[in-house]
Design an enzyme around this catalytic site. Structure first.
Site, PDB file in Angstrom:
ATOM      1  N   HIS A 327       1.041  -1.372   0.012  1.00 48.85           N
ATOM      2  CA  HIS A 327       0.015  -0.040  -0.034  1.00 48.85           C
ATOM      3  C   HIS A 327       0.885   1.271   0.050  1.00 48.85           C
ATOM      4  O   HIS A 327       2.071   1.243   0.771  1.00 48.85           O
ATOM      5  CB  HIS A 327      -0.877  -0.150   1.203  1.00 48.85           C
ATOM      6  N   ASP A 385      -7.857  -5.283   0.054  1.00 49.60           N
ATOM      7  CA  ASP A 385      -8.361  -6.232  -0.863  1.00 49.60           C
ATOM      8  C   ASP A 385      -8.067  -7.644  -0.928  1.00 49.60           C
ATOM      9  O   ASP A 385      -8.407  -8.452  -1.583  1.00 49.60           O
ATOM     10  CB  ASP A 385      -7.704  -5.696  -2.379  1.00 49.60           C
TER      11      ASP A 385
HETATM   12  C1  SDX Z   1      -6.174   0.043  -2.661  1.00 50.14           C
HETATM   13  O1  SDX Z   1      -4.376   4.497  -1.888  1.00 50.14           O
HETATM   14  C2  SDX Z   1      -5.299   3.796  -1.327  1.00 50.14           C
HETATM   15  O2  SDX Z   1      -5.841   4.240  -0.369  1.00 50.14           O
HETATM   16  C3  SDX Z   1      -5.864   2.805  -2.258  1.00 50.14           C
HETATM   17  C4  SDX Z   1      -7.052   1.943  -1.198  1.00 50.14           C
HETATM   18  C5  SDX Z   1      -8.475   2.685  -1.004  1.00 50.14           C
HETATM   19  O3  SDX Z   1      -9.105   2.195  -0.126  1.00 50.14           O
HETATM   20  O4  SDX Z   1      -8.600   3.777  -1.680  1.00 50.14           O
HETATM   21  O5  SDX Z   1      -6.322   1.334  -0.069  1.00 50.14           O
HETATM   22  C6  SDX Z   1      -7.144   0.652  -2.088  1.00 50.14           C
HETATM   23  O6  SDX Z   1      -5.916   0.242  -3.941  1.00 50.14           O
HETATM   24  C7  SDX Z   1      -5.462  -0.924  -1.839  1.00 50.14           C
HETATM   25  C8  SDX Z   1      -4.326  -1.453  -2.968  1.00 50.14           C
HETATM   26  C9  SDX Z   1      -4.690  -2.637  -3.609  1.00 50.14           C
HETATM   27  N1  SDX Z   1      -3.750  -2.825  -4.842  1.00 50.14           N
HETATM   28  C10 SDX Z   1      -3.050  -4.221  -4.718  1.00 50.14           C
HETATM   29  O7  SDX Z   1      -3.077  -5.016  -3.878  1.00 50.14           O
HETATM   30  C11 SDX Z   1      -2.127  -4.236  -5.774  1.00 50.14           C
HETATM   31  C12 SDX Z   1      -0.837  -4.890  -5.267  1.00 50.14           C
HETATM   32  N2  SDX Z   1      -0.372  -3.695  -4.613  1.00 50.14           N
HETATM   33  C13 SDX Z   1       0.864  -3.048  -5.422  1.00 50.14           C
HETATM   34  O8  SDX Z   1       0.414  -2.841  -6.642  1.00 50.14           O
HETATM   35  C14 SDX Z   1       1.514  -1.868  -4.616  1.00 50.14           C
HETATM   36  O9  SDX Z   1       1.857  -2.130  -3.396  1.00 50.14           O
HETATM   37  C15 SDX Z   1       0.736  -0.650  -4.672  1.00 50.14           C
HETATM   38  C16 SDX Z   1       0.415  -0.149  -5.810  1.00 50.14           C
HETATM   39  C17 SDX Z   1      -0.589  -0.623  -3.893  1.00 50.14           C
HETATM   40  C18 SDX Z   1       1.460   0.254  -3.709  1.00 50.14           C
HETATM   41  O10 SDX Z   1       2.562   0.770  -4.677  1.00 50.14           O
HETATM   42  P1  SDX Z   1       3.535   1.743  -4.354  1.00 50.14           P
HETATM   43  O11 SDX Z   1       3.289   2.593  -2.972  1.00 50.14           O
HETATM   44  O12 SDX Z   1       3.784   2.741  -5.510  1.00 50.14           O
HETATM   45  O13 SDX Z   1       5.015   0.934  -4.056  1.00 50.14           O
HETATM   46  P2  SDX Z   1       6.052   0.482  -4.892  1.00 50.14           P
HETATM   47  O14 SDX Z   1       5.192  -0.134  -6.271  1.00 50.14           O
HETATM   48  O15 SDX Z   1       6.946   1.587  -5.139  1.00 50.14           O
HETATM   49  O16 SDX Z   1       6.514  -0.775  -4.274  1.00 50.14           O
HETATM   50  C19 SDX Z   1       7.582  -0.586  -3.419  1.00 50.14           C
HETATM   51  C20 SDX Z   1       8.564  -2.015  -3.709  1.00 50.14           C
HETATM   52  C21 SDX Z   1       8.799  -2.405  -4.879  1.00 50.14           C
HETATM   53  O17 SDX Z   1       9.805  -3.111  -4.733  1.00 50.14           O
HETATM   54  P3  SDX Z   1      11.450  -2.514  -5.237  1.00 50.14           P
HETATM   55  O18 SDX Z   1      11.358  -1.705  -6.379  1.00 50.14           O
HETATM   56  O19 SDX Z   1      11.557  -1.556  -3.932  1.00 50.14           O
HETATM   57  O20 SDX Z   1      12.275  -3.667  -5.274  1.00 50.14           O
HETATM   58  O21 SDX Z   1       7.371  -2.842  -3.101  1.00 50.14           O
HETATM   59  C22 SDX Z   1       7.228  -3.828  -4.288  1.00 50.14           C
HETATM   60  C23 SDX Z   1       7.511  -3.236  -5.586  1.00 50.14           C
HETATM   61  O22 SDX Z   1       7.957  -4.045  -6.519  1.00 50.14           O
HETATM   62  N3  SDX Z   1       5.873  -4.107  -4.093  1.00 50.14           N
HETATM   63  C24 SDX Z   1       5.369  -5.383  -4.514  1.00 50.14           C
HETATM   64  C25 SDX Z   1       4.007  -5.372  -4.148  1.00 50.14           C
HETATM   65  N4  SDX Z   1       3.738  -4.080  -3.812  1.00 50.14           N
HETATM   66  C26 SDX Z   1       4.855  -3.365  -3.929  1.00 50.14           C
HETATM   67  N5  SDX Z   1       6.008  -6.624  -4.572  1.00 50.14           N
HETATM   68  C27 SDX Z   1       5.218  -7.732  -4.746  1.00 50.14           C
HETATM   69  N6  SDX Z   1       3.806  -7.750  -4.394  1.00 50.14           N
HETATM   70  C28 SDX Z   1       3.249  -6.450  -4.278  1.00 50.14           C
HETATM   71  N7  SDX Z   1       1.796  -6.395  -4.274  1.00 50.14           N
END
Ligand code: SDX
Length: 451
Positions: A327, A385
């Site tokens: 998140h 989720d």
């Molecule tokens: C919602 O914003 C909100 O409040 C949204 C929400 C709401 O109520 O409105 O809470 C609802 O959207 C919840 C989130 C649902 N999405 C998912 O579950 C999809 C999976 N999650 C990721 O796509 C991700 O965690 C995000 C999009 C939610 C957040 O991404 P960020 O903050 O941009 O973080 P990032 O992508 O920069 O990740 C940081 C690191 C990265 O690795 P490195 O580059 O540091 O090596 O964490 C890794 C990412 O690759 N990472 C994950 C991951 N999420 C982040 N690796 C594996 N699985 C994941 N789910």
């Protein structure tokens, strides 16, 4: 009966003395540009903000913040999230208390009005919403243009936007009464439209809402009753759905809420703004994650395949993510995920599905991830989720409709944030700038000289 705070925005910064704020930040430049003092504002709780509004005028420079990782786009008094503590407050009340002590319509009243309703206020609000659950009879003809297998979110984007074609009597966004009427119509009609999208997809006749049922019971009946068999309301399942709606109702300035605010800043009508929010929520990185999380669990298939899946996730080239994890704000457990897991237990027990393989797989996957350095070091925890798909699946809701349920719940948050923005005297049309990295000015070459 007014449900919105009067138009004075409670936390407007307008009129705040820019020269005498409690503290300031001084920006100095190594290129000889003049330094700049910028006021720092404190909120009730949470991070302070540096007011950079004079930066471009004073220095000719923009800030650069793709994804808005360090940017407060507005001031708001609706929802507060502490990502480190894993805390979520709606108008100051912890989500854990609201999920247990209130129902969804009480939560709607709170988000819109800033205070929980007393018994009389609640009765009036529930009656008003109940009396607006029907949609115009012509709305049904919009559905016929869609394929039966159209994704429900495409249907909702279309039909919610189309609502504005029926309500010319309440589209003056500068009239607080029009804003209130539109808000009630949207909260009341989203369940009807979501249920219609489902019925259309399965080829069953639309079911009209009934005024003798609660908000969530009405929705479950519109979804699952049919001309051959009346829907028997199961209070445990209805309460579970109601809690799912509470947990999804609002969440500060997330992507879809920011979309609604940006659309609304141009003066677009509320129905069009909510349709824009639905479109944004559809993305798998946002509200589409509940559908993606359940699909992921089904693809993993069994507990013995978890190790292989986690290996794929850690391989950056795989592009595989652990859906329902991570998140932007929560760097601790999403409090909604805990409540969703409890709701999972309640629903599966009620249905005699305690041994549901998907739920067991989800809990095993969660355990593995929470003990794995890759996820721990990145502060990746289950979000709202991760479990919601399992609960909704147990309630009989098809996977493709999960995000539609999220949209139904988030409509109140979107409309409360939209109203707060419209009634904020500081609000302007949102118009970010850019760092331009394209071609400098050049002349058009004649055809013969083009490469
Ligand atoms: C919602 O914003 C909100 O409040 C949204 C929400 C709401 O109520 O409105 O809470 C609802 O959207 C919840 C989130 C649902 N999405 C998912 O579950 C999809 C999976 N999650 C990721 O796509 C991700 O965690 C995000 C999009 C939610 C957040 O991404 P960020 O903050 O941009 O973080 P990032 O992508 O920069 O990740 C940081 C690191 C990265 O690795 P490195 O580059 O540091 O090596 O964490 C890794 C990412 O690759 N990472 C994950 C991951 N999420 C982040 N690796 C594996 N699985 C994941 N789910």
């Amino acid at each position: 009966m007014r449900f919105f705070l009067q138009s004075t925005h409670p936390s407007s910064l307008e009129g705040r003395d820019m020269t005498n704020s409690e503290s300031k930040a001084t920006l100095s430049f190594s290129d000889g540009s003049p330094s700049l003092d910028m006021p720092i504002y404190k909120g009730t709780i949470g991070p302070d903000v540096i007011d950079i509004r004079k930066l471009y005028g004073a220095t000719g420079k923009f800030t650069y913040d793709p994804g808005f990782m360090s940017t407060a786009a507005c001031n708001s008094s609706i929802t507060y999230i502490d990502g480190d503590k894993g805390e979520l407050l709606y108008r100051g009340y912890p989500i854990e208390q609201l999920a247990v002590n209130c129902d969804f319509l009480e939560t709607c009243y709170l988000l819109m009005n800033g205070e929980l309703p007393n018994a009389e206020q609640k009765k009036k609000f529930v009656t008003t919403v109940t009396n607006h659950t029907m949609v115009h009879e012509q709305m049904q003809f919009f559905f016929r243009g869609f394929r039966r297998d159209a994704h429900p979110m495409s249907v909702l984007v279309g039909t919610v936007g189309a609502l504005s074609s029926f309500y010319h009597d309440s589209l003056d966004i500068n009239d607080p009464h029009h804003r209130e009427v539109s808000a009630i119509r949207l909260i009341a009609k989203l369940p009807t439209l979501v249920a219609m999208a489902y019925k259309y997809s399965v080829g069953q006749p639309f079911v009209y809402p009934r005024n003798d049922l609660s908000y969530s019971a009405n929705f479950m009946r519109m979804m699952f009753s049919n001309p051959c068999e009346e829907y028997k309301v199961n209070d445990v399942l209805v309460r579970a759905l109601d809690r799912i709606l509470i947990l999804h109702a609002d969440h500060e300035q997330n992507a879809s809420t920011s979309t609604v605010r940006l659309a609304g800043s141009s003066g677009a009508n509320p129905f069009a703004c909510i349709a824009a929010g639905i479109a944004c929520l559809w993305g798998p990185a946002h509200g589409g994650a509940n559908e993606a999380a359940l699909t992921m669990l089904r693809e993993i298939g069994s507990v013995d395949k978890i190790g292989e899946f986690v290996k794929q996730v850690k391989d950056k080239n795989s592009g595989v993510k652990l859906m329902g994890f991570g998140h932007r704000v929560y760097k601790n457990y999403d409090p909604r995920a805990k409540l969703m897991r409890e709701t999972c237990h309640e629903v599966l027990n009620e249905l005699g599905l305690q041994d549901d393989p998907l739920f067991k797989l989800a809990m095993a996957l969660e355990k593995v991830a929470l003990e794995d350095e890759y996820f721990v070091s990145r502060k990746l925890y289950p979000n709202v989720d991760f479990y919601s798909g399992i609960v909704q699946s147990a309630l009989g809701i098809p996977v493709s409709l999960f995000t539609g349920i999220f949209a139904m719940a988030r409509t109140v948050g979107w409309i409360a944030q939209w109203n707060e923005m419209i009634s904020d005297p500081e609000q302007k049309i949102g118009r970010p700038r850019q760092l331009f990295v394209g071609s400098a000015k050049r002349d058009v070459p004649p055809m013969a000289q083009r490469g």
